[in-house]
Design a protein around this motif. Sequence first.
Motif, PDB file in Angstrom:
ATOM      1  N   THR A 120      76.909  33.600  32.162  1.00 42.58           N
ATOM      2  CA  THR A 120      77.902  34.643  32.357  1.00 42.58           C
ATOM      3  C   THR A 120      77.206  35.963  32.631  1.00 42.58           C
ATOM      4  N   GLY A 121      77.905  36.809  33.325  1.00 45.56           N
ATOM      5  CA  GLY A 121      77.377  38.131  33.604  1.00 45.56           C
ATOM      6  C   GLY A 121      78.493  39.077  33.987  1.00 45.56           C
ATOM      7  N   VAL A 122      78.162  40.331  34.051  1.00 46.84           N
ATOM      8  CA  VAL A 122      79.103  41.365  34.437  1.00 46.84           C
ATOM      9  C   VAL A 122      78.472  42.156  35.572  1.00 46.84           C
ATOM     10  N   LEU A 123      79.186  42.220  36.695  1.00 47.75           N
ATOM     11  CA  LEU A 123      78.713  42.966  37.854  1.00 47.75           C
ATOM     12  C   LEU A 123      79.523  44.247  37.973  1.00 47.75           C
ATOM     13  N   SER A 124      78.836  45.360  38.137  1.00 48.99           N
ATOM     14  CA  SER A 124      79.519  46.636  38.330  1.00 48.99           C
ATOM     15  C   SER A 124      78.581  47.592  39.044  1.00 48.99           C
ATOM     16  N   LEU A 125      79.159  48.549  39.720  1.00 46.67           N
ATOM     17  CA  LEU A 125      78.338  49.553  40.388  1.00 46.67           C
ATOM     18  C   LEU A 125      77.654  50.454  39.373  1.00 46.67           C
ATOM     19  N   ALA A 126      78.251  50.591  38.185  1.00 44.93           N
ATOM     20  CA  ALA A 126      77.612  51.388  37.136  1.00 44.93           C
ATOM     21  C   ALA A 126      76.413  50.642  36.555  1.00 44.93           C
ATOM     22  N   GLY A 127      76.549  49.344  36.356  1.00 41.79           N
ATOM     23  CA  GLY A 127      75.472  48.563  35.759  1.00 41.79           C
ATOM     24  C   GLY A 127      74.381  48.169  36.737  1.00 41.79           C
ATOM     25  N   GLN A 128      74.732  47.967  37.994  1.00 41.58           N
ATOM     26  CA  GLN A 128      73.776  47.616  39.045  1.00 41.58           C
ATOM     27  C   GLN A 128      74.020  48.531  40.249  1.00 41.58           C
ATOM     28  N   TRP A 130      72.333  49.503  42.629  1.00 38.80           N
ATOM     29  CA  TRP A 130      71.778  49.070  43.905  1.00 38.80           C
ATOM     30  C   TRP A 130      72.786  48.251  44.712  1.00 38.80           C
ATOM     31  N   LEU A 131      73.810  47.699  44.055  1.00 39.30           N
ATOM     32  CA  LEU A 131      74.822  46.929  44.777  1.00 39.30           C
ATOM     33  C   LEU A 131      75.620  47.802  45.747  1.00 39.30           C
ATOM     34  N   ALA A 132      75.691  49.098  45.484  1.00 37.20           N
ATOM     35  CA  ALA A 132      76.436  50.014  46.360  1.00 37.20           C
ATOM     36  C   ALA A 132      75.838  50.048  47.764  1.00 37.20           C
ATOM     37  N   GLU A 133      74.566  49.639  47.897  1.00 40.70           N
ATOM     38  CA  GLU A 133      73.927  49.619  49.215  1.00 40.70           C
ATOM     39  C   GLU A 133      74.468  48.493  50.101  1.00 40.70           C
ATOM     40  N   VAL A 140      82.301  47.535  48.963  1.00 40.42           N
ATOM     41  CA  VAL A 140      81.057  46.975  48.452  1.00 40.42           C
ATOM     42  C   VAL A 140      81.239  45.474  48.228  1.00 40.42           C
ATOM     43  N   LEU A 141      80.364  44.698  48.877  1.00 43.75           N
ATOM     44  CA  LEU A 141      80.396  43.241  48.768  1.00 43.75           C
ATOM     45  C   LEU A 141      79.159  42.759  48.032  1.00 43.75           C
ATOM     46  N   PHE A 142      79.344  41.785  47.157  1.00 42.87           N
ATOM     47  CA  PHE A 142      78.210  41.181  46.483  1.00 42.87           C
ATOM     48  C   PHE A 142      77.417  40.419  47.541  1.00 42.87           C
ATOM     49  N   PRO A 143      76.102  40.659  47.639  1.00 43.40           N
ATOM     50  CA  PRO A 143      75.321  40.052  48.726  1.00 43.40           C
ATOM     51  C   PRO A 143      75.170  38.542  48.570  1.00 43.40           C
ATOM     52  N   GLY A 144      75.043  37.861  49.698  1.00 41.39           N
ATOM     53  CA  GLY A 144      74.851  36.411  49.694  1.00 41.39           C
ATOM     54  C   GLY A 144      73.624  35.996  48.913  1.00 41.39           C
ATOM     55  N   THR A 145      72.567  36.788  48.986  1.00 43.57           N
ATOM     56  CA  THR A 145      71.360  36.459  48.225  1.00 43.57           C
ATOM     57  C   THR A 145      71.614  36.555  46.721  1.00 43.57           C
ATOM     58  N   GLY A 146      72.590  37.371  46.323  1.00 41.31           N
ATOM     59  CA  GLY A 146      72.962  37.457  44.909  1.00 41.31           C
ATOM     60  C   GLY A 146      73.574  36.158  44.422  1.00 41.31           C
ATOM     61  N   GLU A 165      71.581  23.913  49.344  1.00 50.15           N
ATOM     62  CA  GLU A 165      72.690  24.394  50.166  1.00 50.15           C
ATOM     63  C   GLU A 165      73.685  25.118  49.271  1.00 50.15           C
ATOM     64  N   LEU A 166      74.251  26.193  49.792  1.00 54.51           N
ATOM     65  CA  LEU A 166      75.262  26.954  49.069  1.00 54.51           C
ATOM     66  C   LEU A 166      76.285  27.425  50.088  1.00 54.51           C
ATOM     67  N   THR A 167      77.529  27.055  49.887  1.00 61.07           N
ATOM     68  CA  THR A 167      78.604  27.449  50.794  1.00 61.07           C
ATOM     69  C   THR A 167      79.474  28.484  50.113  1.00 61.07           C
ATOM     70  N   LEU A 168      79.655  29.620  50.759  1.00 62.01           N
ATOM     71  CA  LEU A 168      80.514  30.677  50.239  1.00 62.01           C
ATOM     72  C   LEU A 168      81.836  30.625  50.984  1.00 62.01           C
ATOM     73  N   GLU A 169      82.928  30.583  50.237  1.00 60.06           N
ATOM     74  CA  GLU A 169      84.240  30.508  50.863  1.00 60.06           C
ATOM     75  C   GLU A 169      84.821  31.882  51.170  1.00 60.06           C
ATOM     76  N   GLY A 170      84.309  32.905  50.538  1.00 55.38           N
ATOM     77  CA  GLY A 170      84.814  34.241  50.782  1.00 55.38           C
ATOM     78  C   GLY A 170      83.936  35.262  50.097  1.00 55.38           C
ATOM     79  N   PRO A 171      84.095  36.518  50.454  1.00 56.97           N
ATOM     80  CA  PRO A 171      83.262  37.564  49.843  1.00 56.97           C
ATOM     81  C   PRO A 171      83.728  37.892  48.435  1.00 56.97           C
ATOM     82  N   LEU A 172      82.804  38.408  47.638  1.00 58.64           N
ATOM     83  CA  LEU A 172      83.118  38.929  46.314  1.00 58.64           C
ATOM     84  C   LEU A 172      83.104  40.445  46.439  1.00 58.64           C
ATOM     85  N   VAL A 173      84.278  41.054  46.374  1.00 58.99           N
ATOM     86  CA  VAL A 173      84.418  42.499  46.514  1.00 58.99           C
ATOM     87  C   VAL A 173      84.220  43.136  45.148  1.00 58.99           C
TER      88      VAL A 173
END
Length: 184
Positions: A120-128, A130-133, A140-146, A165-173
């Motif tokens: 489990t984890g928590v993603l936020s622009l305050a906590g990370q 660098w994601l704002a880039e 802001v989209l969570f990068p595919g490499t993430g 292999e990793l298939t992404l069905e949609g972006p994580l906003v």
Amino acid sequence: LGHTVFVEASPHPVLTIGVQDTADATDTPIITTGSLRRDDGGLVSFLTALARLHVQGVAVDWRAAFAGLDAHAIDLPTYAFQRRRFWAASLRSTPGSAEVDHPLVGAVVPLPDSGGALLTGVLSLAGQPWLAEHSVFGVVLFPGTGFVELVLQAGLRLGCGVVEELTLEGPLVLPERGEVEVQV
């Protein structure tokens, strides 16, 4: 003229984007939504548009919206509704969980029935910050490499060190404010 809510009633709502872009360019706070989609119209789509407006703070006359339907109100919970998330922000204090020293993953919980694990984890622009880039047209989209990193971390803890292999069905906003809880 002071209007702040725009609903585009069209089978192919394309004006909402231009209206929102104009408002953003002039720092005008507005709410836009479409009410129909091609081959996906009707009452359900209309009520979904009303719900989208309602959760953004627009007053909706629900009695009029459901007039003539077999709809009825239900009692609210007995506790005060404060629009706060019920779930804990982190599983770090959950019995059996272990903290993880990783910028995207906060804890790992073993799954006894399967021998697997839940990260489990928590993603936020305050906590990370660098994601704002990773912004596309101001969103802001969570990068595919993430995603690859999350899956790889889960695999490493279970003895699988390769992601074939990793298939992404949609972006994580990622929201401007707040956070997104992730589970792998």
